[in-house]
Each structure stands twice: as structure tokens, then as C-alpha cells.
Design a protein around this motif. Structure first.
Motif, PDB file in Angstrom:
ATOM      1  N   ALA A  26      70.247   6.557  25.662  1.00  0.00           N
ATOM      2  CA  ALA A  26      70.258   5.809  24.399  1.00  0.00           C
ATOM      3  C   ALA A  26      68.914   5.913  23.677  1.00  0.00           C
ATOM      4  O   ALA A  26      68.869   5.955  22.456  1.00  0.00           O
ATOM      5  CB  ALA A  26      70.601   4.345  24.656  1.00  0.00           C
ATOM      6  N   ALA A  27      67.822   5.952  24.423  1.00  0.00           N
ATOM      7  CA  ALA A  27      66.486   6.103  23.851  1.00  0.00           C
ATOM      8  C   ALA A  27      65.794   7.238  24.604  1.00  0.00           C
ATOM      9  O   ALA A  27      65.104   7.012  25.588  1.00  0.00           O
ATOM     10  CB  ALA A  27      65.692   4.817  23.965  1.00  0.00           C
ATOM     11  N   PHE A  34      66.557   7.163  18.529  1.00  0.00           N
ATOM     12  CA  PHE A  34      67.684   6.755  19.350  1.00  0.00           C
ATOM     13  C   PHE A  34      68.811   7.775  19.257  1.00  0.00           C
ATOM     14  O   PHE A  34      68.936   8.492  18.266  1.00  0.00           O
ATOM     15  CB  PHE A  34      68.205   5.392  18.902  1.00  0.00           C
ATOM     16  CG  PHE A  34      67.236   4.282  19.168  1.00  0.00           C
ATOM     17  CD1 PHE A  34      67.141   3.727  20.428  1.00  0.00           C
ATOM     18  CD2 PHE A  34      66.410   3.807  18.166  1.00  0.00           C
ATOM     19  CE1 PHE A  34      66.243   2.708  20.692  1.00  0.00           C
ATOM     20  CE2 PHE A  34      65.512   2.786  18.410  1.00  0.00           C
ATOM     21  CZ  PHE A  34      65.425   2.242  19.679  1.00  0.00           C
ATOM     22  N   ALA A  38      74.059   5.325  20.037  1.00  0.00           N
ATOM     23  CA  ALA A  38      73.442   3.999  20.054  1.00  0.00           C
ATOM     24  C   ALA A  38      73.427   3.404  18.645  1.00  0.00           C
ATOM     25  O   ALA A  38      73.697   2.215  18.457  1.00  0.00           O
ATOM     26  CB  ALA A  38      72.031   4.068  20.624  1.00  0.00           C
TER      27      ALA A  38
END
Length: 60
Positions: A26-27, A34, A38
Motif C-alpha cells: 500500500a505504501a 501510495f 490504496a
């Protein structure tokens, strides 16, 4: 389980499939932003809760 976590549990896999980011974190490492899934998930949650982005982040 809260209403937000149930919704998130449903929308994240759908967002991953739609964006093709299923294997991406997600990150991602390196601060490149991102993953698309996400952001899509956050947008869907914002619409579901009928709030601003700021309020959605505060709720999370």
C-alpha cells in the motif's frame, strides 16, 4: 468488527483487482507515494461515509 473495517475488507481486494496492484504494498518503499488500490479504496470509503477526505482520515 466495525462497519469501517468490514467495508474496507470488502473494497481493498476489489480495488487491487481493478487497478492490477494486487502484489504491491500500500505504501511502497522509497516514498514514491501510495499504490493505486490504496487511493481507490480511500476514495470509496470517503463516498461510503459521505465525508471529506480529511474527516475520513481522522476516522481511520
Amino acid at each position: 468488527m466495525t462497519q469501517i473495517s468490514r467495508f474496507t475488507g470488502e473494497i481493498v481486494p476489489i480495488s487491487q483487482r481493478v487497478t492490477g496492484d494486487g502484489d504491491e504494498s500500500a505504501a511502497p518503499e522509497g516514498g514514491g507515494g501510495f499504490a493505486d488500490y490504496a487511493l481507490v479504496s480511500l476514495h470509496c470509503l470517503r463516498i461510503y461515509l459521505d465525508t471529506s477526505y480529511r474527516m475520513t482520515i481522522d476516522l481511520l
